[in-house]
Design a protein around this motif. Structure first.
Motif, PDB file in Angstrom:
ATOM      1  N   ARG A 235     -63.945  74.850  -5.377  1.00 31.21           N
ATOM      2  CA  ARG A 235     -63.054  74.017  -4.283  1.00 31.21           C
ATOM      3  C   ARG A 235     -61.611  74.619  -4.276  1.00 31.21           C
ATOM      4  NH1 ARG A 235     -67.543  71.303  -5.202  1.00 31.21           N
ATOM      5  NH2 ARG A 235     -68.230  69.912  -3.678  1.00 31.21           N
ATOM      6  N   VAL A 236     -60.970  75.019  -5.663  1.00 32.56           N
ATOM      7  CA  VAL A 236     -59.762  75.296  -5.578  1.00 32.56           C
ATOM      8  C   VAL A 236     -59.423  76.885  -4.860  1.00 32.56           C
ATOM      9  CG1 VAL A 236     -57.872  76.305  -7.024  1.00 32.56           C
ATOM     10  CG2 VAL A 236     -58.964  74.178  -7.640  1.00 32.56           C
ATOM     11  N   TRP A 237     -60.652  77.787  -5.211  1.00 33.19           N
ATOM     12  CA  TRP A 237     -60.789  78.958  -4.546  1.00 33.19           C
ATOM     13  C   TRP A 237     -60.858  78.986  -3.016  1.00 33.19           C
ATOM     14  CZ3 TRP A 237     -65.806  81.057  -3.232  1.00 33.19           C
ATOM     15  CH2 TRP A 237     -65.806  82.279  -2.741  1.00 33.19           C
ATOM     16  N   VAL A 238     -61.778  78.016  -2.483  1.00 33.26           N
ATOM     17  CA  VAL A 238     -61.814  77.808  -1.124  1.00 33.26           C
ATOM     18  C   VAL A 238     -60.499  77.463  -0.514  1.00 33.26           C
ATOM     19  CG1 VAL A 238     -63.073  76.604   0.519  1.00 33.26           C
ATOM     20  CG2 VAL A 238     -64.313  77.495  -1.180  1.00 33.26           C
ATOM     21  N   SER A 239     -60.149  76.895  -0.954  1.00 31.73           N
ATOM     22  CA  SER A 239     -58.528  76.063  -0.460  1.00 31.73           C
ATOM     23  C   SER A 239     -57.471  77.283  -0.495  1.00 31.73           C
ATOM     24  CB  SER A 239     -57.991  75.069  -1.244  1.00 31.73           C
ATOM     25  OG  SER A 239     -57.473  75.351  -2.519  1.00 31.73           O
ATOM     26  N   GLU A 240     -57.561  78.053  -1.569  1.00 33.82           N
ATOM     27  CA  GLU A 240     -56.423  79.176  -1.508  1.00 33.82           C
ATOM     28  C   GLU A 240     -56.769  80.185  -0.507  1.00 33.82           C
ATOM     29  OE1 GLU A 240     -53.641  79.008  -2.835  1.00 33.82           O
ATOM     30  OE2 GLU A 240     -53.911  77.444  -4.388  1.00 33.82           O
ATOM     31  N   ILE A 241     -58.026  80.606  -0.614  1.00 33.71           N
ATOM     32  CA  ILE A 241     -58.312  81.520   0.791  1.00 33.71           C
ATOM     33  C   ILE A 241     -57.897  81.110   2.317  1.00 33.71           C
ATOM     34  CG2 ILE A 241     -60.343  82.998   1.997  1.00 33.71           C
ATOM     35  CD1 ILE A 241     -59.507  83.674  -1.173  1.00 33.71           C
TER      36      ILE A 241
ATOM     37  N   ASN B 241     -42.842  63.309  -5.829  1.00 36.88           N
ATOM     38  CA  ASN B 241     -43.056  63.528  -4.417  1.00 36.88           C
ATOM     39  C   ASN B 241     -44.141  64.481  -3.680  1.00 36.88           C
ATOM     40  OD1 ASN B 241     -40.274  62.583  -3.520  1.00 36.88           O
ATOM     41  ND2 ASN B 241     -39.929  63.761  -5.519  1.00 36.88           N
ATOM     42  N   ALA B 242     -44.879  64.858  -4.529  1.00 37.59           N
ATOM     43  CA  ALA B 242     -46.074  65.807  -3.909  1.00 37.59           C
ATOM     44  C   ALA B 242     -46.952  65.263  -2.870  1.00 37.59           C
ATOM     45  CB  ALA B 242     -47.065  66.185  -5.071  1.00 37.59           C
ATOM     46  N   ARG B 243     -47.274  66.054  -1.886  1.00 32.55           N
ATOM     47  CA  ARG B 243     -47.922  65.587  -0.860  1.00 32.55           C
ATOM     48  C   ARG B 243     -49.614  65.389  -1.387  1.00 32.55           C
ATOM     49  NH1 ARG B 243     -47.227  70.732   3.240  1.00 32.55           N
ATOM     50  NH2 ARG B 243     -47.214  71.534   1.138  1.00 32.55           N
ATOM     51  N   ASP B 244     -50.088  64.642  -0.926  1.00 34.39           N
ATOM     52  CA  ASP B 244     -51.466  63.955  -1.231  1.00 34.39           C
ATOM     53  C   ASP B 244     -52.521  64.937  -0.342  1.00 34.39           C
ATOM     54  OD1 ASP B 244     -53.628  62.739  -2.223  1.00 34.39           O
ATOM     55  OD2 ASP B 244     -53.601  61.104  -0.776  1.00 34.39           O
ATOM     56  N   LEU B 245     -52.884  66.051  -1.110  1.00 33.16           N
ATOM     57  CA  LEU B 245     -53.816  67.114  -0.696  1.00 33.16           C
ATOM     58  C   LEU B 245     -55.049  67.226  -1.376  1.00 33.16           C
ATOM     59  CD1 LEU B 245     -51.068  69.782  -0.016  1.00 33.16           C
ATOM     60  CD2 LEU B 245     -51.887  68.088   1.801  1.00 33.16           C
ATOM     61  N   PRO B 246     -56.195  67.265  -0.758  1.00 32.76           N
ATOM     62  CA  PRO B 246     -57.692  67.060  -1.239  1.00 32.76           C
ATOM     63  C   PRO B 246     -57.653  68.160  -2.508  1.00 32.76           C
ATOM     64  CG  PRO B 246     -57.955  68.018   0.653  1.00 32.76           C
ATOM     65  CD  PRO B 246     -56.441  67.305   0.698  1.00 32.76           C
ATOM     66  N   TRP B 247     -57.549  69.542  -2.407  1.00 32.19           N
ATOM     67  CA  TRP B 247     -57.520  70.459  -3.402  1.00 32.19           C
ATOM     68  C   TRP B 247     -56.703  70.289  -4.536  1.00 32.19           C
ATOM     69  CZ3 TRP B 247     -56.719  71.646   1.787  1.00 32.19           C
ATOM     70  CH2 TRP B 247     -55.096  71.697   2.110  1.00 32.19           C
ATOM     71  N   ARG B 248     -55.812  69.548  -4.364  1.00 35.35           N
ATOM     72  CA  ARG B 248     -55.050  69.191  -5.582  1.00 35.35           C
ATOM     73  C   ARG B 248     -55.560  68.268  -6.614  1.00 35.35           C
ATOM     74  NH1 ARG B 248     -48.753  68.836  -2.799  1.00 35.35           N
ATOM     75  NH2 ARG B 248     -48.666  71.337  -2.727  1.00 35.35           N
ATOM     76  N   LYS B 249     -56.683  67.549  -6.253  1.00 38.69           N
ATOM     77  CA  LYS B 249     -57.333  66.371  -6.720  1.00 38.69           C
ATOM     78  C   LYS B 249     -58.405  66.880  -7.663  1.00 38.69           C
ATOM     79  CE  LYS B 249     -56.336  63.015  -3.491  1.00 38.69           C
ATOM     80  NZ  LYS B 249     -56.697  62.141  -2.426  1.00 38.69           N
ATOM     81  N   THR B 250     -58.421  68.279  -7.796  1.00 39.31           N
ATOM     82  CA  THR B 250     -59.849  68.921  -8.559  1.00 39.31           C
ATOM     83  C   THR B 250     -59.296  69.938  -9.359  1.00 39.31           C
ATOM     84  OG1 THR B 250     -61.756  69.910  -8.242  1.00 39.31           O
ATOM     85  CG2 THR B 250     -60.403  70.404  -6.334  1.00 39.31           C
ATOM     86  N   ARG B 251     -60.147  70.366 -10.158  1.00 44.50           N
ATOM     87  CA  ARG B 251     -60.000  71.608 -11.044  1.00 44.50           C
ATOM     88  C   ARG B 251     -61.080  72.334 -11.040  1.00 44.50           C
ATOM     89  NH1 ARG B 251     -57.297  69.562 -16.771  1.00 44.50           N
ATOM     90  NH2 ARG B 251     -55.747  68.295 -16.012  1.00 44.50           N
ATOM     91  N   ASP B 252     -62.092  72.250 -10.181  1.00 44.24           N
ATOM     92  CA  ASP B 252     -63.219  72.888  -9.899  1.00 44.24           C
ATOM     93  C   ASP B 252     -62.922  73.998  -9.142  1.00 44.24           C
ATOM     94  OD1 ASP B 252     -65.336  73.457  -7.546  1.00 44.24           O
ATOM     95  OD2 ASP B 252     -66.270  72.605  -9.458  1.00 44.24           O
ATOM     96  N   SER B 253     -63.162  75.226  -9.714  1.00 39.92           N
ATOM     97  CA  SER B 253     -62.772  76.615  -9.438  1.00 39.92           C
ATOM     98  C   SER B 253     -63.301  77.020  -7.865  1.00 39.92           C
ATOM     99  CB  SER B 253     -63.362  77.709 -10.498  1.00 39.92           C
ATOM    100  OG  SER B 253     -64.480  77.457 -10.726  1.00 39.92           O
TER     101      SER B 253
ATOM    102  N   TYR C 250     -60.686  71.759   8.225  1.00 43.25           N
ATOM    103  CA  TYR C 250     -61.554  72.851   7.973  1.00 43.25           C
ATOM    104  C   TYR C 250     -62.167  72.797   6.440  1.00 43.25           C
ATOM    105  CZ  TYR C 250     -60.549  75.452  12.352  1.00 43.25           C
ATOM    106  OH  TYR C 250     -60.553  76.068  13.376  1.00 43.25           O
ATOM    107  N   TYR C 251     -61.312  72.386   5.426  1.00 40.69           N
ATOM    108  CA  TYR C 251     -61.766  72.406   4.083  1.00 40.69           C
ATOM    109  C   TYR C 251     -62.530  71.460   3.681  1.00 40.69           C
ATOM    110  CZ  TYR C 251     -60.790  71.630  -0.959  1.00 40.69           C
ATOM    111  OH  TYR C 251     -60.830  71.586  -2.230  1.00 40.69           O
ATOM    112  N   GLN C 252     -62.549  70.144   4.452  1.00 42.88           N
ATOM    113  CA  GLN C 252     -63.656  68.971   4.109  1.00 42.88           C
ATOM    114  C   GLN C 252     -64.921  69.434   4.994  1.00 42.88           C
ATOM    115  OE1 GLN C 252     -62.795  67.171   2.252  1.00 42.88           O
ATOM    116  NE2 GLN C 252     -60.588  65.866   2.525  1.00 42.88           N
TER     117      GLN C 252
END
Length: 372
Positions: free
Chosen positions: A37-43, A23-35, A56-58
């Motif tokens: 990109r993950v860090w930018v999304s979390e901030i 059921n997870a939503r399709d979100l771009p930062w969930r498709k990467t393990r690149d630290s 904004y993320y894109q």
């Protein structure tokens, strides 16, 4: 049929992981393990809705595709790309951390909770989220969603604004985390996702579609809707301001805010404390070395920050004169380049109208100066 009480926390793990994978939503930062990109999304996601962050993320990653690009970005461009997201200190901390990674760490993010926590602007949650999502570390990422789910699940009545409660919840979650790195990543995301879309804030939880309903003590005891417990915030301070849209020869006056404090270093329209009537607004214009020649419009706006609320009265004036040395007169293209916080959105919209016809001011209401 009554539901059985929660016996061990570990029983929630299999249904939670299965639910997320289906059921997870399709979100771009969930498709990467690149630290990076993950860090930018979390901030970006700190105190900001997912829907607001997506665009904004894109755009941000298109402009700054690597930590080195962000480290060397001109501050004006960085702040312009952040314009409208709010909490602008996040953007400055983001660049400060990027410089640390690019300069001191060879462009590689730390792969441990402790190493990530040492970066500017990275707190307990962000360090845990990046460590788990990018590096598979068994670090519980405890945000507001997780606190809500957990307190309802276990019928916990501790104050979630108390750091001791959050620490206790983190300590209870850590032992039940999966061992495999991919399951760890899914576990943290699943807990947060459940709180975002099922065990929601601001309304009753959607227990009928919750994968953990059979284990939830809050549901069984009828306390779920009253949880979590959180001490009330202090009332916001109200500040009255008068904002000036000065137009002169196809340009609008801006000035830069101080380098520290609220909205530090961003651009604003000249303003004064208090609610000034027309006579006082005219006197203030003259004190700034400007002579009003036409009164175009009176505006009102309100903006709410976390701790303060601005009530703004605005005047749209055609003027002559240069104004103080810190005034910058911007035409349309210059206005577009500068980061103006959303607190001034009402006035920015009006400024764009004024400059919208080949740089020629548009007289919105006509009228003559009340100070002539």
């Amino acid at each position: 049929m009554p539901h059985a009480p929660l016996t061990t926390l570990s029983e929630i793990v299999p249904p939670l992981l299965a639910w997320y994978r289906a059921n997870a939503r399709d979100l771009p930062w969930r498709k990467t393990r690149d630290s990076y990109r993950v860090w930018v999304s979390e901030i970006m996601l700190q105190q900001t809705r997912v829907a607001a962050v997506l665009g904004y993320y894109q755009r941000f990653l298109s402009a700054f595709p690597s930590v080195e690009a962000l480290a060397h970005a001109p501050e004006e461009r960085l702040m312009k790309l952040w314009e409208g997201l709010g909490y602008y200190s996040r953007a400055r901390n983001l660049q400060s951390a990027a410089r640390t990674v690019a300069t001191d760490l060879g462009g590689e993010f730390p792969d441990t909770y402790e190493g990530l926590l040492a970066l500017p602007g990275v707190g307990d949650y962000t360090a845990s989220a990046v460590a788990s999502a990018s590096f598979g570390r068994r670090e519980p990422a405890v945000d507001g969603n997780v606190l809500r789910v957990f307190t309802r699940l276990t019928d916990c009545h501790g104050d979630i604004a108390d750091p001791k409660t959050k620490k206790s919840i983190r300590e209870q979650i850590e032992p039940i985390m999966p061992i495999e790195p991919e399951d760890i990543r899914v576990f943290n995301q699943a807990f947060m996702e459940l709180g975002a879309v099922v065990c929601v804030p601001g309304g009753p939880p959607k227990c009928d579609v919750c994968p953990l309903a059979d284990s939830c003590l809050g549901r069984r005891l009828g306390t779920a809707e009253s949880l979590p417990v959180k001490s009330p915030k202090k009332a916001r301070r109200v500040e009255e301001k008068t904002v000036f849209l000065f137009s002169r020869s196809g340009k609008i006056a801006l000035r830069k805010r101080p380098s520290d404090g609220l909205l530090a270093g961003l651009w604003e329209f000249p303003n004064a404390d208090g609610t000034l009537d027309e006579a006082a607004a005219g006197a203030q214009s003259i004190l700034w070395g400007l002579t009003p020649s036409a009164w175009n419009q009176r505006l009102t706006a309100k903006h709410i920050f976390s701790h303060v609320e601005w009530h703004m009265t605005g005047y749209v004036l055609e003027v002559s004169g240069d104004g103080p040395g810190d005034f910058f007169w911007a035409d349309g293209p210059e206005l577009e380049k500068r980061a103006i916080p959303s607190a001034f959105a009402r006035f920015l919209s009006e400024a764009k109208i004024l400059l919208g016809e080949k740089g020629t001011e548009k007289n919105l209401e006509g009228g003559t100066s009340p100070w002539a």
